[in-house]
Design a protein around this motif. Structure first.
Motif, PDB file in Angstrom:
ATOM      1  N   ASN A 108       0.810  -1.220   0.000  1.00  0.00           N
ATOM      2  CA  ASN A 108       0.000   0.000   0.000  1.00  0.00           C
ATOM      3  C   ASN A 108       0.843   1.269   0.000  1.00  0.00           C
ATOM      4  O   ASN A 108       0.682   2.143  -0.846  1.00  0.00           O
ATOM      5  CB  ASN A 108      -0.862   0.008   1.267  1.00  0.00           C
TER       6      ASN A 108
ATOM      7  N   HIS B 111      -5.034   6.808   0.150  1.00  0.00           N
ATOM      8  CA  HIS B 111      -5.372   5.388   0.032  1.00  0.00           C
ATOM      9  C   HIS B 111      -4.429   4.539   0.884  1.00  0.00           C
ATOM     10  O   HIS B 111      -4.853   3.636   1.598  1.00  0.00           O
ATOM     11  CB  HIS B 111      -5.251   4.940  -1.430  1.00  0.00           C
ATOM     12  N   GLY B 115      -5.242   2.336   4.407  1.00  0.00           N
ATOM     13  CA  GLY B 115      -5.038   0.893   4.487  1.00  0.00           C
ATOM     14  C   GLY B 115      -3.872   0.492   5.366  1.00  0.00           C
ATOM     15  O   GLY B 115      -3.491  -0.670   5.411  1.00  0.00           O
ATOM     16  N   SER B 117      -2.106  -0.753   8.319  1.00  0.00           N
ATOM     17  CA  SER B 117      -2.516  -1.511   9.505  1.00  0.00           C
ATOM     18  C   SER B 117      -1.776  -1.037  10.753  1.00  0.00           C
ATOM     19  O   SER B 117      -2.219  -1.262  11.872  1.00  0.00           O
ATOM     20  CB  SER B 117      -2.261  -2.997   9.289  1.00  0.00           C
ATOM     21  N   THR B 120      -3.890   0.941  13.506  1.00  0.00           N
ATOM     22  CA  THR B 120      -4.806   0.219  14.391  1.00  0.00           C
ATOM     23  C   THR B 120      -4.067  -0.443  15.537  1.00  0.00           C
ATOM     24  O   THR B 120      -4.540  -0.435  16.682  1.00  0.00           O
ATOM     25  CB  THR B 120      -5.551  -0.866  13.575  1.00  0.00           C
ATOM     26  N   ILE B 141     -13.166   2.041   0.963  1.00  0.00           N
ATOM     27  CA  ILE B 141     -11.769   1.694   1.235  1.00  0.00           C
ATOM     28  C   ILE B 141     -11.714   1.095   2.638  1.00  0.00           C
ATOM     29  O   ILE B 141     -12.078   1.773   3.610  1.00  0.00           O
ATOM     30  CB  ILE B 141     -10.839   2.932   1.176  1.00  0.00           C
ATOM     31  N   ASN B 142     -11.264  -0.146   2.729  1.00  0.00           N
ATOM     32  CA  ASN B 142     -11.153  -0.796   4.049  1.00  0.00           C
ATOM     33  C   ASN B 142     -12.430  -0.674   4.879  1.00  0.00           C
ATOM     34  O   ASN B 142     -12.387  -0.268   6.048  1.00  0.00           O
ATOM     35  CB  ASN B 142      -9.995  -0.191   4.849  1.00  0.00           C
ATOM     36  N   ASN B 143     -13.564  -0.962   4.249  1.00  0.00           N
ATOM     37  CA  ASN B 143     -14.874  -0.945   4.925  1.00  0.00           C
ATOM     38  C   ASN B 143     -15.352   0.441   5.342  1.00  0.00           C
ATOM     39  O   ASN B 143     -16.298   0.551   6.122  1.00  0.00           O
ATOM     40  CB  ASN B 143     -14.885  -1.868   6.155  1.00  0.00           C
TER      41      ASN B 143
END
Lengths: 232, 232
Positions: A108, B111, B115, B117, B120, B141-143
């Motif tokens: 990404n 974007h 995305g 990770s 989080t 994008i990613n829910n």
């Protein structure tokens, strides 16, 4: 954010050929350059230290001191010659030649970096893309074909890569750094959330996006404590 | 890189409720935290200042001084208790609650950020995405569904957004910052290559990827000058 700085100008004497500039000043020169380009585009031939400081987001005393390291003191009542100062900063930053960048890791973040137009307009061009994932190899991004990481050493040599950008997961970053260093790359920009071990003479800058958010979180937490909206 | 720091702990007295920590120390705490999590995952209950310093890429004297600001001095011959120190740093950084982030601008970089990770797992969740481009609005994008920037103020309120991330082009960034600030957001991470003007009490951190490359370019240029491989 600098992870490691070897042979930095703050710690070693300058040479007669190269100005001895404090590290913090070096880090601000790109901001001055960006501000100067904006002023030039807006039609300004000269800029006062005050207007340049505002555009760069620093105070004007610090700006004047920084620029004095370049031997640039401006003219009283007139300010700095914009084009001349652009030339001086670009010279010191080594931006008078386009530098070739190899980007390793086209997930990404790597995808975004490969497509980031800001690099090209500011002295760099992405010359090669690499990934270890066979399903990524061969993919075309911005007219470059992703190559396998095993080709890195050969490409560094033929493309005269000056800077390696690591956008891999943390566990892969040290291995990539080793290959870059063994291929002769002496400047690395590391986006992986880990500390790289590199020999003397190799400069590493680290950008960790979550770290930036965590620093902001500190200030959010502190402001909430000061206003009594959280219990500590 | 900090663009502006208002009400920073280095400039204002601490409160009885909140430790008075130098800005440079705050910037290193996330690195210590990352290193401590790595040590914990590797099964270590305690860590010497030397091992922790190596893992965080700083020298051990600086690390000991930084941690003393948290009231954490370690135990002679044993070192620091890893879990306890993680708790102390997470508390000071305000990471004991998940903070909601709004991301504005879902171009290439946006974007990638949406995305990423790493956010989080390190105390943050992207709660809302925005763009001004009608062709982007509604994209998933990613829910998360990209919303129009006009909805920003309302969403900041309902989603209790703590931090705004600006990944727009430079010309749009100030307008977005104004909306964020007017909606009550007091921490901004700015990826646009420009200086934001914000009122007192709002913290801005700036990440400019091209600036990082330009700083490395300086060192490449300097190394070449020292070895005589370029003429200045």
């Amino acid at each position: 954010m600098s992870q490691q700085r070897t042979g930095s100008p703050g710690n070693t004497p300058g040479t007669p050929d190269f100005p001895d500039i404090p590290e913090a000043t070096v880090a601000r020169l790109p901001e001055y350059l960006r501000a100067l380009h904006s002023l030039a585009e807006a039609g300004h031939d000269t800029a006062s230290s005050e207007s340049l400081a505002v555009a760069a987001g620093v105070n004007s005393a610090k700006l004047r001191k920084d620029l004095s390291h370049l031997g640039s003191n401006g003219t009283r009542g007139v300010g700095y010659n914009v084009e001349r100062l652009i030339g001086q900063i670009e010279h010191v930053l080594g931006l008078t030649t386009l530098r070739a960048v190899a980007l390793v890791g086209v997930g990404n973040l790597g995808h975004a970096l490969a497509g980031y137009s800001g690099f090209t307009t500011r002295g760099f061009h992405i010359a090669a893309l690499f990934d270890a994932d066979p399903t990524r190899v061969g993919e075309r991004i911005n007219n470059l074909v992703v190559r396998h990481i095993d080709e890195l050493a050969a490409v560094v040599d033929t493309c005269r890569i000056a800077i390696g950008v690591i956008a891999t997961p943390a566990h892969a970053a040290q291995g990539v750094a080793d290959v870059l260093v063994n291929s002769g790359v002496t400047s690395i920009l590391n986006f992986a959330p880990c500390v790289l071990s590199v020999p003397d003479g190799v400069d590493v800058r680290k950008v960790d996006l979550a770290v930036e958010l965590q620093i902001l979180s500190f200030h959010e937490h502190r402001k909430a404590a000061l206003t009594g909206t959280v219990t500590l």
